[in-house]
Design an enzyme around this catalytic site. Structure first.
Site, PDB file in Angstrom:
ATOM      1  N   HIS A 150      18.245   2.847  -6.217  1.00  0.00           N
ATOM      2  CA  HIS A 150      16.872   3.011  -6.693  1.00  0.00           C
ATOM      3  C   HIS A 150      16.822   3.615  -8.098  1.00  0.00           C
ATOM      4  O   HIS A 150      15.761   4.001  -8.566  1.00  0.00           O
ATOM      5  CB  HIS A 150      16.060   3.867  -5.721  1.00  0.00           C
ATOM      6  CG  HIS A 150      15.862   3.191  -4.392  1.00  0.00           C
ATOM      7  ND1 HIS A 150      15.558   3.884  -3.235  1.00  0.00           N
ATOM      8  CD2 HIS A 150      15.943   1.883  -4.033  1.00  0.00           C
ATOM      9  CE1 HIS A 150      15.465   3.028  -2.228  1.00  0.00           C
ATOM     10  NE2 HIS A 150      15.684   1.821  -2.688  1.00  0.00           N
TER      11      HIS A 150
ATOM     12  N   CYS B 290      10.676   1.999 -31.197  1.00  0.00           N
ATOM     13  CA  CYS B 290       9.679   0.939 -31.419  1.00  0.00           C
ATOM     14  C   CYS B 290       8.872   1.225 -32.695  1.00  0.00           C
ATOM     15  O   CYS B 290       8.544   0.304 -33.449  1.00  0.00           O
ATOM     16  CB  CYS B 290       8.745   0.837 -30.217  1.00  0.00           C
ATOM     17  SG  CYS B 290       9.493   0.091 -28.746  1.00  0.00           S
TER      18      CYS B 290
ATOM     19  N   SER C  56      23.069  17.066   8.675  1.00  0.00           N
ATOM     20  CA  SER C  56      24.384  16.843   8.077  1.00  0.00           C
ATOM     21  C   SER C  56      25.044  18.152   7.643  1.00  0.00           C
ATOM     22  O   SER C  56      26.261  18.325   7.768  1.00  0.00           O
ATOM     23  CB  SER C  56      24.262  15.894   6.879  1.00  0.00           C
ATOM     24  OG  SER C  56      23.393  16.426   5.892  1.00  0.00           O
TER      25      SER C  56
ATOM     26  N   CYS D 231      11.896   2.146 -22.553  1.00  0.00           N
ATOM     27  CA  CYS D 231      10.635   1.479 -22.879  1.00  0.00           C
ATOM     28  C   CYS D 231      10.744   0.005 -22.530  1.00  0.00           C
ATOM     29  O   CYS D 231      11.803  -0.481 -22.111  1.00  0.00           O
ATOM     30  CB  CYS D 231      10.287   1.675 -24.355  1.00  0.00           C
ATOM     31  SG  CYS D 231      11.231   0.621 -25.483  1.00  0.00           S
TER      32      CYS D 231
ATOM     33  N   GLN E 107      20.104   6.199  -2.117  1.00  0.00           N
ATOM     34  CA  GLN E 107      18.727   5.867  -2.485  1.00  0.00           C
ATOM     35  C   GLN E 107      18.126   6.955  -3.376  1.00  0.00           C
ATOM     36  O   GLN E 107      17.054   6.773  -3.929  1.00  0.00           O
ATOM     37  CB  GLN E 107      17.874   5.740  -1.224  1.00  0.00           C
ATOM     38  CG  GLN E 107      18.353   4.677  -0.260  1.00  0.00           C
ATOM     39  CD  GLN E 107      17.661   4.807   1.086  1.00  0.00           C
ATOM     40  OE1 GLN E 107      16.494   4.446   1.231  1.00  0.00           O
ATOM     41  NE2 GLN E 107      18.371   5.332   2.068  1.00  0.00           N
ATOM     42  N   ASN E 108      18.812   8.094  -3.476  1.00  0.00           N
ATOM     43  CA  ASN E 108      18.274   9.232  -4.209  1.00  0.00           C
ATOM     44  C   ASN E 108      18.384   9.031  -5.709  1.00  0.00           C
ATOM     45  O   ASN E 108      19.343   8.428  -6.203  1.00  0.00           O
ATOM     46  CB  ASN E 108      18.993  10.511  -3.788  1.00  0.00           C
ATOM     47  CG  ASN E 108      18.833  10.792  -2.308  1.00  0.00           C
ATOM     48  OD1 ASN E 108      17.908  10.297  -1.670  1.00  0.00           O
ATOM     49  ND2 ASN E 108      19.731  11.577  -1.749  1.00  0.00           N
ATOM     50  N   VAL E 109      17.413   9.574  -6.430  1.00  0.00           N
ATOM     51  CA  VAL E 109      17.373   9.427  -7.891  1.00  0.00           C
ATOM     52  C   VAL E 109      17.631  10.762  -8.584  1.00  0.00           C
ATOM     53  O   VAL E 109      17.427  10.894  -9.782  1.00  0.00           O
ATOM     54  CB  VAL E 109      16.018   8.838  -8.345  1.00  0.00           C
ATOM     55  CG1 VAL E 109      15.818   7.448  -7.774  1.00  0.00           C
ATOM     56  CG2 VAL E 109      14.838   9.744  -7.953  1.00  0.00           C
TER      57      VAL E 109
ATOM     58  N   ASN F 141      21.265  11.408  11.299  1.00  0.00           N
ATOM     59  CA  ASN F 141      19.908  11.665  10.815  1.00  0.00           C
ATOM     60  C   ASN F 141      19.064  12.269  11.923  1.00  0.00           C
ATOM     61  O   ASN F 141      19.148  11.834  13.074  1.00  0.00           O
ATOM     62  CB  ASN F 141      19.251  10.366  10.332  1.00  0.00           C
ATOM     63  CG  ASN F 141      17.905  10.609   9.683  1.00  0.00           C
ATOM     64  OD1 ASN F 141      17.832  11.043   8.541  1.00  0.00           O
ATOM     65  ND2 ASN F 141      16.822  10.328  10.397  1.00  0.00           N
TER      66      ASN F 141
ATOM     67  N   GLY G  51      21.163  10.977   6.426  1.00  0.00           N
ATOM     68  CA  GLY G  51      19.935  11.538   5.875  1.00  0.00           C
ATOM     69  C   GLY G  51      18.921  10.540   5.373  1.00  0.00           C
ATOM     70  O   GLY G  51      18.315  10.752   4.324  1.00  0.00           O
TER      71      GLY G  51
END
Length: 366
Positions: free
Chosen positions: A158, A228, A316, A166, A131-133, A297, A271
């Site tokens: 995610h 653009c 962890s 854009c 889920q981490n970006v 967790n 986690g």
């Protein structure tokens, strides 16, 4: 439009508060998790807790509660609004994200990232869903796998903070976009440079947004998309390639995440509180398929009342290296790649949180 920020049900939080803590026997934890992973073909699902030792704060504390309850994130429909009101939302978002990106960009993988990379290298972990970006899983495995292998076996459900696009699909790497913002906003460029020189950092959220209150955002300039502009249109509506609150993950990513769970024989969750439904439904999918599921967790999670889930409350970073060594045997010493992975990784959890006064620019309205 009403948008619900992902939360853990109050009943679970209340039950966790009453729960009596018991002493942790780390050797037994290592033995149990190693036994779970030993058959191989494991899918791993990770969340913000995995990156805490890299200096990136999680959304929630060990008690499962949102650590910054007054934080109001920009919602997807606000960011994409074409009106002047939407532009104001983008000014607020991009200024805060501009200040918050460097700590995420410069963060290094910690011992958990490298231990999971070692399990990938050993072939025990066949799929990794995060889920981490922040891209830290990719940094950890990048000296072992090429881009093709990472794309095939790793999924950022995610998205990523490291690319920007854009509304017409023009994509640019994040640092290039940062440089464009710097050129358009010399005051903030100098402010950021001064923060880095003095190691004075605002409180950065896992999505790269910072806590910054009382600032006049009206003078902040969002650079138009140059592609653009070449097509004779002005377009300031640009966003990182990540999922905002109020935005749904694509059907392609959803289906891929389901396939990754289906491909594996078991699911190991590390986690995360599973507060977001995109992650929670992967647990439910694994349970429905009767796959063994083990969670590592600390603190309450959205899944605590789900039958069929085994949960161990240990950090962890305290056990994963030993788990890999147990599984690898002599290879942990004899294999130079494995040895490097097991001796790499920082352990630098976030320092004290900066107050608003710590990070107040000179022109903030008092």
């Amino acid at each position: 439009m009403k948008i619900n920020i992902p939360t853990i049900p109050p009943s679970i939080l209340a039950a966790a508060k009453l729960k009596q803590s018991t002493p942790i026997d780390l050797p037994s934890v290592v033995e149990r998790i190693a036994a779970f992973l030993a058959p191989g073909n494991v899918a791993v699902l990770t969340g913000a807790g995995v990156s805490v030792d890299s200096g990136i704060r999680a959304y929630r504390g060990d008690d499962g509660r949102y650590m910054n309850p007054n934080y109001k994130p920009i919602l997807y429909h606000e960011l994409m609004d074409e009106s002047l009101k939407g532009y104001a939302f983008r000014q607020r978002y991009w200024l805060r994200s501009y200040l918050g990106y460097p700590p995420v960009r410069d963060a290094q993988p910690n011992t958990t990232h490298f231990a999971l990379a070692a399990l990938q290298y050993l072939g025990i972990v066949s799929r990794l869903i995060t889920q981490n970006v922040d891209g830290l899983h990719h940094k950890a495995i990048s000296t072992v796998w090429d881009q093709y292998e990472m794309e095939r076996k790793m999924l950022e459900i995610h998205g990523t903070l490291h690319r920007v696009h854009c509304t017409f699909g023009h994509v640019v790497d994040r640092q290039t976009f940062q440089d464009r913002i710097s050129a358009a906003n010399p005051y903030w460029a100098e402010f950021t440079a001064n923060m880095e020189r003095t190691e004075q950092k605002p409180r950065t959220n896992p999505d790269g947004d910072v806590v910054l209150e009382g600032v006049d955002y009206g003078s902040f300039v969002i650079p138009d998309c140059p592609e653009c502009t070449l097509q004779s249109r002005r377009n300031s509506i640009q966003k990182p390639n990540l999922i905002f609150f109020g935005e749904s993950i694509s059907a392609e990513v959803k289906e891929r995440s389901y396939r990754d769970v289906e491909f594996a024989d078991r699911l190991f969750i590390v986690g995360t509180t599973l507060a977001t439904f995109s992650a929670f439904r992967l647990l439910k999918h694994a349970i429905e398929l009767r796959k063994p599921v083990l969670m590592l967790n600390v603190g309450p999670t959205r899944a605590d009342t789900i039958p069929g889930l085994e949960k161990i409350e240990v950090q962890s970073g305290a056990v994963l290296r030993d788990i890999v060594k147990s599984l690898a045997g002599f290879r942990a010493v004899e294999d130079p790649i494995l040895r490097r992975l097991l001796t790499s990784g920082i352990v630098k959890p976030p320092a004290r949180e900066a107050t608003n006064e710590d990070i107040t620019p000179s022109h903030v309205e008092k």
